[in-house]
Design a protein around this motif. Structure first.
Motif, PDB file in Angstrom:
ATOM      1  N   LEU A   1     -32.296 -91.170  59.163  1.00 19.06           N
ATOM      2  CA  LEU A   1     -33.063 -91.493  60.365  1.00 19.06           C
ATOM      3  C   LEU A   1     -32.162 -91.280  61.569  1.00 19.06           C
ATOM      4  N   HIS A   2     -32.685 -90.592  62.573  1.00 18.50           N
ATOM      5  CA  HIS A   2     -31.914 -90.309  63.784  1.00 18.50           C
ATOM      6  C   HIS A   2     -32.719 -90.652  65.026  1.00 18.50           C
ATOM      7  N   GLN A   3     -31.988 -90.815  66.116  1.00 22.27           N
ATOM      8  CA  GLN A   3     -32.609 -91.034  67.407  1.00 22.27           C
ATOM      9  C   GLN A   3     -31.919 -90.144  68.437  1.00 22.27           C
ATOM     10  N   THR A   4     -32.724 -89.504  69.271  1.00 22.06           N
ATOM     11  CA  THR A   4     -32.174 -88.729  70.380  1.00 22.06           C
ATOM     12  C   THR A   4     -32.307 -89.586  71.630  1.00 22.06           C
ATOM     13  N   THR A   5     -31.215 -89.732  72.361  1.00 28.57           N
ATOM     14  CA  THR A   5     -31.225 -90.486  73.617  1.00 28.57           C
ATOM     15  C   THR A   5     -30.642 -89.606  74.711  1.00 28.57           C
ATOM     16  N   GLU A   6     -30.920 -89.962  75.944  1.00 29.87           N
ATOM     17  CA  GLU A   6     -30.376 -89.226  77.078  1.00 29.87           C
ATOM     18  C   GLU A   6     -29.611 -90.195  77.965  1.00 29.87           C
ATOM     19  N   HIS A   7     -28.402 -89.789  78.349  1.00 33.32           N
ATOM     20  CA  HIS A   7     -27.572 -90.612  79.225  1.00 33.32           C
ATOM     21  C   HIS A   7     -26.842 -89.686  80.188  1.00 33.32           C
ATOM     22  N   ASP A   8     -26.996 -89.927  81.464  1.00 32.22           N
ATOM     23  CA  ASP A   8     -26.376 -89.088  82.500  1.00 32.22           C
ATOM     24  C   ASP A   8     -26.704 -87.608  82.323  1.00 32.22           C
ATOM     25  N   GLY A   9     -27.969 -87.332  81.978  1.00 30.54           N
ATOM     26  CA  GLY A   9     -28.411 -85.955  81.838  1.00 30.54           C
ATOM     27  C   GLY A   9     -27.992 -85.257  80.559  1.00 30.54           C
ATOM     28  N   MET A  10     -27.337 -85.972  79.660  1.00 31.23           N
ATOM     29  CA  MET A  10     -26.878 -85.390  78.396  1.00 31.23           C
ATOM     30  C   MET A  10     -27.659 -85.993  77.228  1.00 31.23           C
ATOM     31  N   SER A  11     -28.190 -85.135  76.375  1.00 33.13           N
ATOM     32  CA  SER A  11     -28.873 -85.606  75.169  1.00 33.13           C
ATOM     33  C   SER A  11     -27.845 -85.861  74.079  1.00 33.13           C
ATOM     34  N   ARG A  12     -28.110 -86.903  73.315  1.00 41.63           N
ATOM     35  CA  ARG A  12     -27.203 -87.272  72.236  1.00 41.63           C
ATOM     36  C   ARG A  12     -28.023 -87.723  71.038  1.00 41.63           C
ATOM     37  N   MET A  13     -27.610 -87.310  69.852  1.00 41.86           N
ATOM     38  CA  MET A  13     -28.280 -87.715  68.642  1.00 41.86           C
ATOM     39  C   MET A  13     -27.382 -88.658  67.862  1.00 41.86           C
ATOM     40  N   SER A  14     -27.986 -89.733  67.322  1.00 45.98           N
ATOM     41  CA  SER A  14     -27.194 -90.672  66.535  1.00 45.98           C
ATOM     42  C   SER A  14     -28.020 -91.228  65.378  1.00 45.98           C
ATOM     43  N   HIS A  15     -27.309 -91.625  64.333  1.00 44.67           N
ATOM     44  CA  HIS A  15     -27.944 -92.251  63.172  1.00 44.67           C
ATOM     45  C   HIS A  15     -28.493 -93.611  63.589  1.00 44.67           C
ATOM     46  N   THR A  16     -29.627 -93.987  63.041  1.00 47.69           N
ATOM     47  CA  THR A  16     -30.179 -95.320  63.258  1.00 47.69           C
ATOM     48  C   THR A  16     -30.551 -95.896  61.898  1.00 47.69           C
ATOM     49  N   SER A  17     -30.364 -97.191  61.723  1.00 50.20           N
ATOM     50  CA  SER A  17     -30.607 -97.794  60.416  1.00 50.20           C
ATOM     51  C   SER A  17     -32.041 -98.274  60.235  1.00 50.20           C
ATOM     52  N   GLU A  18     -32.751 -98.528  61.343  1.00 55.85           N
ATOM     53  CA  GLU A  18     -34.146 -98.938  61.207  1.00 55.85           C
ATOM     54  C   GLU A  18     -34.883 -98.788  62.533  1.00 55.85           C
ATOM     55  N   VAL A  19     -36.205 -98.602  62.406  1.00 56.59           N
ATOM     56  CA  VAL A  19     -37.071 -98.472  63.572  1.00 56.59           C
ATOM     57  C   VAL A  19     -38.314 -99.318  63.310  1.00 56.59           C
ATOM     58  N   GLU A  20     -38.644-100.191  64.219  1.00 60.19           N
ATOM     59  CA  GLU A  20     -39.796-101.081  64.041  1.00 60.19           C
ATOM     60  C   GLU A  20     -41.118-100.344  64.201  1.00 60.19           C
ATOM     61  N   ILE A  21     -42.051-100.686  63.315  1.00 60.97           N
ATOM     62  CA  ILE A  21     -43.437-100.228  63.437  1.00 60.97           C
ATOM     63  C   ILE A  21     -44.240-101.493  63.738  1.00 60.97           C
ATOM     64  N   PRO A  22     -44.670-101.684  64.993  1.00 60.23           N
ATOM     65  CA  PRO A  22     -45.312-102.939  65.357  1.00 60.23           C
ATOM     66  C   PRO A  22     -46.649-103.163  64.643  1.00 60.23           C
ATOM     67  N   ALA A  23     -46.998-104.415  64.425  1.00 55.95           N
ATOM     68  CA  ALA A  23     -48.287-104.759  63.820  1.00 55.95           C
ATOM     69  C   ALA A  23     -49.401-104.167  64.674  1.00 55.95           C
ATOM     70  N   GLY A  24     -50.319-103.478  64.022  1.00 57.80           N
ATOM     71  CA  GLY A  24     -51.434-102.873  64.731  1.00 57.80           C
ATOM     72  C   GLY A  24     -51.036-101.707  65.619  1.00 57.80           C
ATOM     73  N   GLY A  25     -49.814-101.194  65.471  1.00 55.55           N
ATOM     74  CA  GLY A  25     -49.312-100.147  66.350  1.00 55.55           C
ATOM     75  C   GLY A  25     -48.941 -98.869  65.625  1.00 55.55           C
ATOM     76  N   ILE A  26     -48.459 -97.905  66.406  1.00 54.86           N
ATOM     77  CA  ILE A  26     -48.074 -96.599  65.881  1.00 54.86           C
ATOM     78  C   ILE A  26     -46.642 -96.285  66.295  1.00 54.86           C
ATOM     79  N   LEU A  27     -45.856 -95.818  65.347  1.00 56.66           N
ATOM     80  CA  LEU A  27     -44.519 -95.301  65.621  1.00 56.66           C
ATOM     81  C   LEU A  27     -44.617 -93.789  65.572  1.00 56.66           C
ATOM     82  N   ARG A  28     -44.265 -93.133  66.675  1.00 54.07           N
ATOM     83  CA  ARG A  28     -44.295 -91.669  66.739  1.00 54.07           C
ATOM     84  C   ARG A  28     -42.874 -91.133  66.641  1.00 54.07           C
TER      85      ARG A  28
END
Length: 161
Positions: free
Chosen positions: A85-112
């Motif tokens: 699982l990875h996440q792309t974030t942007e900081h100071d105009g630079m994109s960065r990819m990093s490993h993530t251990s979990e991502v919440e899927i809210p009740a009644g919601g959608i994770l895209r």
């Protein structure tokens, strides 16, 4: 009789391999085989295929129809040797990819999971994969269940479902 024993043995071996592969969270740690989730459903899954050795990425939507939130904690597939699982974030105009251990899927919601955000990184294809083919991606949830997604392999230039 001998042929039947060979066929049965091969069937057991194939099933064992599938169960063992699905029991890995994609980062080398064995996990128990998970039941299919009744509250989370996957849709619109596709894989942006890049030429080896560059990793490819899977994107999809996970809808939680349940009354409690649950987290996506890993993924696996028989088609790739390395899944994270990875996440792309942007900081100071630079994109960065990093490993993530979990991502919440809210009740009644959608994770895209989409380009430029959360996604499933896929490396080390285990076979020759062709554009237009489909692979099965198992998504591991924090409640010890899993969701199966059928993902279409698409060209590197693809930006969205």
């Amino acid at each position: 009789m001998k042929r039947s024993a060979v066929v049965l043995g091969l069937s057991v071996l194939a099933l064992t391999s599938t169960v063992m592969a699905q029991g890995h969270a994609g980062h080398g740690k064995p996990q128990a085989v998970r039941a299919l989730s009744t509250q989370v459903h996957a849709s619109q899954c596709w894989v942006r295929m890049l030429p080896e050795p560059a990793p490819s990425a899977a994107y999809l939507e996970l809808e939680n129809k349940g009354e409690q939130s649950v987290a996506l904690v890993g993924a696996s597939t028989l088609s790739f040797g390395h899944v994270m699982l990875h996440q792309t974030t942007e900081h100071d105009g630079m994109s960065r990819m990093s490993h993530t251990s979990e991502v919440e899927i809210p009740a009644g919601g959608i994770l895209r999971l989409k380009p430029g955000a959360f996604h499933v990184m896929l490396g080390q294809a285990k076979e020759d994969l062709a554009l237009g083919e489909r692979i099965i991606l198992s998504l591991h949830l924090s409640d010890d269940t899993q969701v199966q997604a059928e993902c279409e392999l698409r060209p590197a230039k693809t930006q969205a479902y």
